[in-house]
Design a protein around this motif. Structure first.
Motif, PDB file in Angstrom:
ATOM      1  N   ARG B  95      53.537  49.436  -4.716  1.00  0.00           N
ATOM      2  CA  ARG B  95      52.714  48.235  -4.574  1.00  0.00           C
ATOM      3  C   ARG B  95      51.658  48.202  -5.665  1.00  0.00           C
ATOM      4  O   ARG B  95      50.490  48.381  -5.414  1.00  0.00           O
ATOM      5  CB  ARG B  95      52.019  48.240  -3.210  1.00  0.00           C
ATOM      6  N   LEU B  96      52.104  47.962  -6.886  1.00  0.00           N
ATOM      7  CA  LEU B  96      51.146  47.839  -7.980  1.00  0.00           C
ATOM      8  C   LEU B  96      50.739  46.383  -8.102  1.00  0.00           C
ATOM      9  O   LEU B  96      51.378  45.497  -7.536  1.00  0.00           O
ATOM     10  CB  LEU B  96      51.775  48.320  -9.287  1.00  0.00           C
ATOM     11  N   PHE B  97      49.669  46.137  -8.862  1.00  0.00           N
ATOM     12  CA  PHE B  97      49.247  44.759  -9.089  1.00  0.00           C
ATOM     13  C   PHE B  97      49.952  44.250 -10.347  1.00  0.00           C
ATOM     14  O   PHE B  97      49.633  44.648 -11.458  1.00  0.00           O
ATOM     15  CB  PHE B  97      47.730  44.695  -9.224  1.00  0.00           C
ATOM     16  N   HIS B  98      50.914  43.361 -10.148  1.00  0.00           N
ATOM     17  CA  HIS B  98      51.808  42.961 -11.243  1.00  0.00           C
ATOM     18  C   HIS B  98      51.098  42.202 -12.351  1.00  0.00           C
ATOM     19  O   HIS B  98      51.470  42.304 -13.498  1.00  0.00           O
ATOM     20  CB  HIS B  98      52.934  42.086 -10.702  1.00  0.00           C
ATOM     21  N   GLY B  99      50.115  41.422 -11.966  1.00  0.00           N
ATOM     22  CA  GLY B  99      49.465  40.561 -12.953  1.00  0.00           C
ATOM     23  C   GLY B  99      48.430  41.281 -13.789  1.00  0.00           C
ATOM     24  O   GLY B  99      47.683  40.641 -14.523  1.00  0.00           O
ATOM     25  N   MET B 100      48.385  42.598 -13.682  1.00  0.00           N
ATOM     26  CA  MET B 100      47.332  43.320 -14.391  1.00  0.00           C
ATOM     27  C   MET B 100      47.908  44.418 -15.269  1.00  0.00           C
ATOM     28  O   MET B 100      49.022  44.878 -15.067  1.00  0.00           O
ATOM     29  CB  MET B 100      46.388  43.958 -13.368  1.00  0.00           C
TER      30      MET B 100
END
Lengths: 408, 264
Positions: B95-100
């Motif tokens: 669950r990484l932050f994709h937009g970053m």
């Protein structure tokens, strides 16, 4: 897919369109002579036009896909590349500044007026971009805060004679307050549910304004709202417009300045994290509710300021200026411009608001062209006109050594 | 005797009629690497979710004793407060932050250790600038330690799979935890990546002063790493002990392989 298939597909589409438009393009009832005219030439033209349109559409779609295959990562939009390049940044920004400074003196008043509206939408777009683009909260009632700002100026001026410059900061606070008040109960919801409830809230504000006659003068609205003054000096109509233009330019610059800082701060990163993954976001120690509420309230702040400018510019407001369509237009600005991308939103606002004005030449088909344009943008540029690019941090060993020295 | 840093007492979690966890008691000592194993659906991830506040356990208690602090209960604390108190976790499905970018993902981990609010972010006084600079350097340092420094400005979503798993650990580490909960960190990794992960976890314990509780299916990794192993099956804890004890435990073998039929 071979070219034969494309031709076949386009033929089918053309034929389908010919039948679809048959009742409006071909049949014409002549009510005076009580006859029915069949305009078969139109039938043919529709077919030919649709065929070629479909071929062109297919061509671009294929090219788009091939491009995607070849370069996956480094497709940074041109504007960002210009801004990142030190040699181009200054001339580019200088040219832009020169254009916007010269604009009201070169073009007639009508164009200045249109540009002011567009720039108000830039403000609104940048505000909504915080809520929708960064924090990922679909807010369909954004116009409510716009109305709050506009009515705050109109009413405070009417009853207490407060001037534009006094009301502007007050309305910003009022917007924040309304953002918190409306946000508090609804932000427990997410996604579609949030959209529906905010839609309802937006409508409630409008309906209240429409029906609470004693308070807001009902559907008759409020007229004779004064334009802003320059240290007590009143301008003539033409100069007032130019003055207004520069006020809006200043407000837009201020908005860009603050939004940009917010975006690359602790709170801005928290918004984006919240948009990307709520559970992971909380597991990283971010207070979900507080973060959502700040996004909602800050978005409302700019909407309210935009409202004040709108009221001062048009000098007349009534609830009809704050319908759901306004919310949707602002949302279109954000989505088509590029979610989360400030430059994209600015471009989106200018295109979306200026284009319909200049398309008045083809008045009848204005909205048709407008709609088609939106579809085209979404198909070929799903990330928006100018997509967002994250900040790049640079590291070099020297700098790090200095840093460590100062901190130990 | 030192108090255990994590003391989970009689934890029970009901979903309607389903008992996902039944009276589970687990203790974790400081500096320990413990593993939580069990067949699929045994309730391991539910256990993590109960500790980190995503679920509220039906009954039971979760006590923590952060190094140098008093014992406290995590009852009814939201996930973000649990993280603030020093428990960080990774997720089974990344669950990484994709937009970053990679760095920003780690910066998010620093979030709860930063103090600047909205006004400061807009006006950027020196204190905010310094804090931000410090956070960026801290995050970069963590990336260097975890071996992800070369990806620093890449989008998190473009990373190779193994690197994404490591980034999750880096992000968790950025919250300054005393206890790290790793949910299947080696899932989907090739043998080389698993070996590197093995080294990383040992290095973390020895150099970063964190204790580790991990859920894992890769038995080779579990046996080589863990000081202590807890086994759950159908929500019940069926065994605990050292790697050697667990290997020999008939209950555990039964849970994993099934019982020998009588007439076989």
């Amino acid at each position: 897919m071979p070219i034969k298939n494309h031709i076949k597909q386009s033929l089918i589409i053309a034929f389908w369109f010919m039948i679809l438009t048959f009742p409006i393009m071909v049949i014409k009832v002549n009510a005076i002579q009580q006859t029915i005219d069949f305009r078969w030439a139109n039938f043919l033209w529709v077919g030919i036009f649709t065929f070629f349109a479909s071929m062109i559409w297919n061509y671009f779609l294929r090219r788009n896909e091939e491009q995607k295959k070849t370069d996956i990562a480094d497709d940074i939009p041109l504007v960002h590349r210009l801004l990142q390049n030190d040699r181009f940044r200054r001339p580019f920004l200088g040219l832009l500044a020169a254009f916007f400074i010269a604009y009201p003196f070169v073009f007639p008043m009508y164009h200045t007026s249109i540009m002011i509206s567009a720039l108000v939408y830039v403000m609104l777009g940048l505000g909504l971009n915080i809520v929708v683009g960064l924090a990922g909260l679909l807010d369909l009632g954004y116009v409510a805060f716009y109305a709050v700002g506009a009515y705050a100026y109109a009413l405070l001026n009417l009853h207490f004679g407060l001037s534009f410059w006094v009301v502007l900061p007050m309305s910003a606070l009022l917007g924040t307050l309304f953002g918190v008040l409306l946000g508090y109960p609804v932000l427990r919801l997410r996604g579609d549910y949030l959209a529906i409830v905010t839609l309802g809230f937006g409508e409630i504000i409008r309906i209240v304004l429409e029906n609470w006659d004693d308070f807001s003068n009902g559907p008759r609205g409020i007229s004779d709202i004064p334009a802003p003054t320059f240290f007590g000096h009143h301008f003539g109509q033409h100069d007032a417009m130019i003055y207004m233009y520069f006020i809006v330019i200043a407000l837009v610059l201020m908005t860009i300045f603050f939004v940009n800082r917010l975006e690359n701060s602790k709170i801005g990163r928290a918004w984006i994290a919240l948009r990307d993954d709520e559970i992971a976001c909380q597991a990283m120690g971010i207070d979900k509710f507080k973060t959502k509420l700040t996004a909602f309230a800050l978005g409302a702040t700019w909407a309210a300021m935009g409202g004040v400018v709108f009221a001062a510019k048009t000098s007349f407001i009534n609830p009809m200026s704050f319908t759901i369509w306004e919310s949707i237009t602002i949302l279109c600005v954000v989505v088509i411009g590029g979610m989360g991308s400030a430059i994209g939103v600015i471009a989106g606002a200018l295109v979306l608001i200026l284009l319909p004005e200049y398309l008045r030449a083809v008045a009848e088909y204005r909205m048709l062209v407008f709609g088609a344009l939106q579809v085209i943008v979404m198909v070929f540029k799903p990330d928006g006109l100018i997509k967002s690019v994250r900040k790049v941090y640079t590291f070099n060993v020297q700098e790090k050594a200095i840093h460590e020295q100062t901190h130990t | 005797m030192n108090k255990p840093i994590l003391n989970v007492k009689n934890l029970t979690m009901n979903f309607g009629g389903l008992k996902a966890l039944d009276d589970v008691t687990i203790r974790l000592e400081k500096g320990q690497i413990a593993a939580l194993i069990g067949p699929n659906g045994a309730g391991k991830t539910t256990f993590f979710n109960c500790i980190t506040g995503i679920y509220e356990p039906t009954t039971g208690e979760v006590l923590i004793t952060p190094p140098g602090k008093n014992t406290q209960s995590l009852r009814r604390l939201k996930p973000n407060y649990v993280t603030e108190r020093g428990i960080a976790r990774t997720f089974q499905n990344i669950r990484l932050f994709h937009g970053m970018t990679v760095l920003e993902n780690v910066l998010i981990g620093r979030h709860c250790r930063l103090s600047s609010g909205i006004i400061k972010a807009m006006l950027q006084p020196p204190s905010q600038k310094n804090e931000e600079k410090q956070a960026v350097f801290d995050s970069y340092e963590i990336l260097e330690k975890i071996g992800l420094a070369k990806y620093v400005n890449d989008m998190a979503v473009n990373l190779p799979y193994g690197a994404q798993r490591r980034l999750e650990i880096a992000r968790a580490l950025a919250t300054d935890p005393f206890l790290l909960l790793l949910d299947e960190p080696a899932a989907g990794m090739n043998p080389q990546e698993t070996k590197e992960l093995d080294d990383l976890i040992l290095w973390l314990r020895d150099n970063e002063d964190v204790s580790i509780l991990l859920i894992e299916h890769d038995m080779k990794l579990v046996m080589s790493l863990s000081d202590w192993i807890h086994v759950v099956d159908y929500g019940k804890k069926i065994a605990e002990g050292t790697a050697a004890d667990i290997k020999a435990n008939p209950e555990v073998i039964k849970a994993y392989l099934g019982e020998e039929s009588e007439d076989a």
